[in-house]
Design a protein around this motif. Structure first.
Motif, PDB file in Angstrom:
ATOM      1  N   VAL A 390       0.848  -1.187   0.000  1.00 37.03           N
ATOM      2  CA  VAL A 390       0.000   0.000   0.000  1.00 37.03           C
ATOM      3  C   VAL A 390       0.886   1.241   0.000  1.00 37.03           C
ATOM      4  O   VAL A 390       1.960   1.253   0.607  1.00 37.03           O
ATOM      5  N   LEU A 391       0.435   2.274  -0.702  1.00 36.32           N
ATOM      6  CA  LEU A 391       1.182   3.522  -0.842  1.00 36.32           C
ATOM      7  C   LEU A 391       0.232   4.693  -0.655  1.00 36.32           C
ATOM      8  O   LEU A 391      -0.859   4.710  -1.230  1.00 36.32           O
ATOM      9  N   GLY A 392       0.632   5.666   0.151  1.00 37.09           N
ATOM     10  CA  GLY A 392      -0.223   6.821   0.426  1.00 37.09           C
ATOM     11  C   GLY A 392      -0.265   7.802  -0.717  1.00 37.09           C
ATOM     12  O   GLY A 392       0.773   8.155  -1.283  1.00 37.09           O
ATOM     13  N   ASN A 393      -1.478   8.264  -1.061  1.00 35.75           N
ATOM     14  CA  ASN A 393      -1.639   9.250  -2.117  1.00 35.75           C
ATOM     15  C   ASN A 393      -2.003  10.603  -1.517  1.00 35.75           C
ATOM     16  O   ASN A 393      -1.220  11.541  -1.533  1.00 35.75           O
ATOM     17  N   LYS A 394      -3.207  10.700  -0.914  1.00 33.99           N
ATOM     18  CA  LYS A 394      -3.605  11.947  -0.277  1.00 33.99           C
ATOM     19  C   LYS A 394      -4.203  11.652   1.098  1.00 33.99           C
ATOM     20  O   LYS A 394      -4.543  10.513   1.418  1.00 33.99           O
ATOM     21  N   VAL A 395      -4.331  12.696   1.905  1.00 31.00           N
ATOM     22  CA  VAL A 395      -4.779  12.536   3.291  1.00 31.00           C
ATOM     23  C   VAL A 395      -6.182  11.936   3.342  1.00 31.00           C
ATOM     24  O   VAL A 395      -7.081  12.351   2.592  1.00 31.00           O
ATOM     25  N   GLY A 396      -6.361  10.942   4.210  1.00 31.96           N
ATOM     26  CA  GLY A 396      -7.662  10.280   4.376  1.00 31.96           C
ATOM     27  C   GLY A 396      -7.464   8.848   4.829  1.00 31.96           C
ATOM     28  O   GLY A 396      -6.354   8.429   5.168  1.00 31.96           O
TER      29      GLY A 396
END
Length: 539
Positions: A390-396
């Motif tokens: 998993v890789l973070g894209n935007k806050v949430g």
């Protein structure tokens, strides 16, 4: 003939067609191979293709009783063939050519103006120069391959030696290349029939509609269906079935009309499902069904569970990966944004309780991984190692569903919540595995020198504030986020050898010149952590 003369652009690949006299094909009456005396000894398979293309008006004879089977194909004739086999729209009212050497009153080639202009407008062919088309020239098989592949949307490299090697290879793989001929040989009309017929079959096939994928979303209330091409959404229908039972759904099409989300009122029960495409002409559909399985959704399925916390940085939306230029040792943007490759990603850890009740890590059992909101969390699966990331894209936050399977056992569905924060990536801890480094100076010209990589020599490791550890050569690749630099102190030399030499560090590469026997090498992170190794040098 030099390559430059033959193919300065993709269109110039037609610059070698030989002239062939031809009355206006559009005005010729429909005929069959039996009407042409030069086809009497032609094999039945080739006659069948000729008949098919005669019936469609793609080919004509060069006279009332001759097909010209062994004549070279002209550029004018091929312009017509290319537009017809690839369904390019032709305006028959066009009577004026954009090329100075193509005229409506030319008995041999004037009839081809609408086809030449249509093919040019479609980007399939162009002139030999900006102003001339040379409609009576002939073509080599390599040039024929190049343009037929272009019409099929294939990318062809002309940088090899010979220039047509890639075109011949691709065309041969597709069965388009004329049998037994090399790329520099001229193509005759028999070659053009064979090649164009096969290319048309491939073109028609790739324009048939197929369902390429159907899969349930992590909430198991919706199903994502992907097609190989766009369709008329006012006609296309999709029916979802669990076994033989129809599941009512609402369809929402993508803007490109190439995928659709089917949403049910309730979560889909575990079982085997089928999606069937309908509403279109049956002859336009190649693969109209797709199957998938829905497993029971639990956070802990028996002895199998996901462990660890999954909090990530918003590395994409923050613009951080824009600095991944791929130069000076940095990772490139594509790698930094790929969940299966990026060090900013976290691997989903699966643990299983063994027969004695002990919990053990079991990698390589993930079959699929999906994010409920890819705009927040990107999920990826390495299909070879069966590991999920998993890789973070935007806050949430997003729910990530994971299908796991051990051996031939039943597939299990697990869930984990992944949180993406606005906190930037910083180094929380830095360590040096090697605190004493011994190096040897070598005589280079008139100076003693030594060059080595600071990251590997110090055996550096950095752990960031998200718990991700970067080791040795991984650090410079992601230094646009970690901000590590090196400082040298207490540089010493042998007093008997004169002035002390120099030590410089550029992008982690340490370069020692001259009289140096010792120095301190300190790695410093952007957040202020430091670690020092002591370097000893001898000749």
């Amino acid at each position: 003939m030099k390559k430059l003369t033959m193919i300065a652009t993709a269109a110039m690949a037609f610059s070698l067609f030989a002239s062939a006299t031809l009355s206006n094909p559009a005005a010729a009456a429909a005929k069959t191979s039996a009407d042409f005396t030069d086809l009497s000894n032609t094999n039945a398979a080739l006659k069948a293709k000729i008949d098919a293309m005669l019936a469609e008006g793609i080919f004509d004879g060069v006279s009332d009783n001759s097909f010209g089977i062994n004549q070279n194909m002209t550029r004018a004739q091929f312009a017509k063939v290319a537009t017809l086999i690839y369904d390019i729209k032709v305006d028959p009212t066009v009577k004026v050519s954009s090329f100075s050497d193509v005229h409506a009153d030319d008995a041999a080639n004037g009839w081809a103006i609408p086809y030449i202009e249509a093919a040019k407008k479609a980007g399939l062919i162009d002139g030999v120069t900006n102003t001339t088309f040379v409609p009576g020239d002939s073509v080599t098989t390599g040039q024929l391959d190049t343009l037929l592949l272009k019409g099929l949307g294939k990318k062809v490299s002309t940088t090899g030696s010979p220039w047509y090697s890639d075109a011949v290879k691709q065309a041969s793989d597709l069965g388009i290349h004329p049998t037994g001929k090399t790329g520099e040989q001229l193509a005759i009309r028999a070659d053009l029939v064979q090649s164009s017929y096969t290319a048309q079959q491939a073109f028609d096939k790739q324009n048939l509609v197929s369902i390429t994928k159907a899969a349930a979303a992590s909430d198991t209330k919706s199903v994502q269906v992907t097609l190989n091409r766009s369709v008329d959404t006012t006609k296309a229908t999709l029916v979802l079935k669990n076994g033989t039972t129809v599941v009512p759904t609402k369809a929402v099409w993508s803007t490109d009309a190439q995928s659709v989300t089917l949403t049910a009122d309730l979560a889909l029960a575990a079982g085997d499902y089928t999606v069937t495409l309908g509403g279109l002409d049956a002859s336009a559909i190649q693969t109209g069904t797709a199957n998938f399985k829905v497993a029971a959704a639990t956070n802990d399925s028996g002895n199998i569970s996901i462990v660890g916390t999954y909090t990530l940085a918003a590395v994409l939306d923050s613009g951080l990966t824009d600095a991944a230029t791929g130069s000076n040792g940095l990772a490139d943007k594509a790698t930094a944004e790929d969940p299966t490759l990026s060090k900013f990603a976290k691997e989903i850890e699966i643990k299983v309780k063994d027969a004695s009740g002990d919990t053990i890590a079991v990698p390589g059992i993930i079959q699929s991984v999906h994010s409920s909101d890819p705009s927040i969390v990107k999920a990826g699966l390495n299909a070879t190692t069966h590991r999920g990331y998993v890789l973070g894209n935007k806050v949430g936050t997003a729910d990530v569903s994971v299908i796991v399977q051990i051996g031939n056992g039943d597939a299990k569905q697990l869930h984990v919540t992944v949180t993406v924060t606005k906190d930037s990536i910083t180094a929380k801890e830095i360590k040096a595995g090697t605190t004493t480094i011994d190096k040897t100076l070598a005589l280079v010209g008139s100076n003693y020198e030594s060059t080595f990589d600071a990251y590997t020599a110090m055996d550096l490791s950095i752990t960031d504030n998200y718990g991700i550890t970067y080791k040795n050569s991984e650090i410079p690749k992601y230094n646009f986020a970690l901000g590590t630099l090196f400082i040298t102190n207490d540089v010493k030399g042998n007093a008997a050898d004169g002035a002390v030499g120099t030590v410089t560090v550029t992008n982690g590469s340490v370069h020692v010149v001259g009289n140096v026997t010792y120095f301190e090498l300190t790695a410093v992170t952007a957040s202020g952590q430091k670690v020092t190794s002591y370097v000893n040098l001898k000749r």
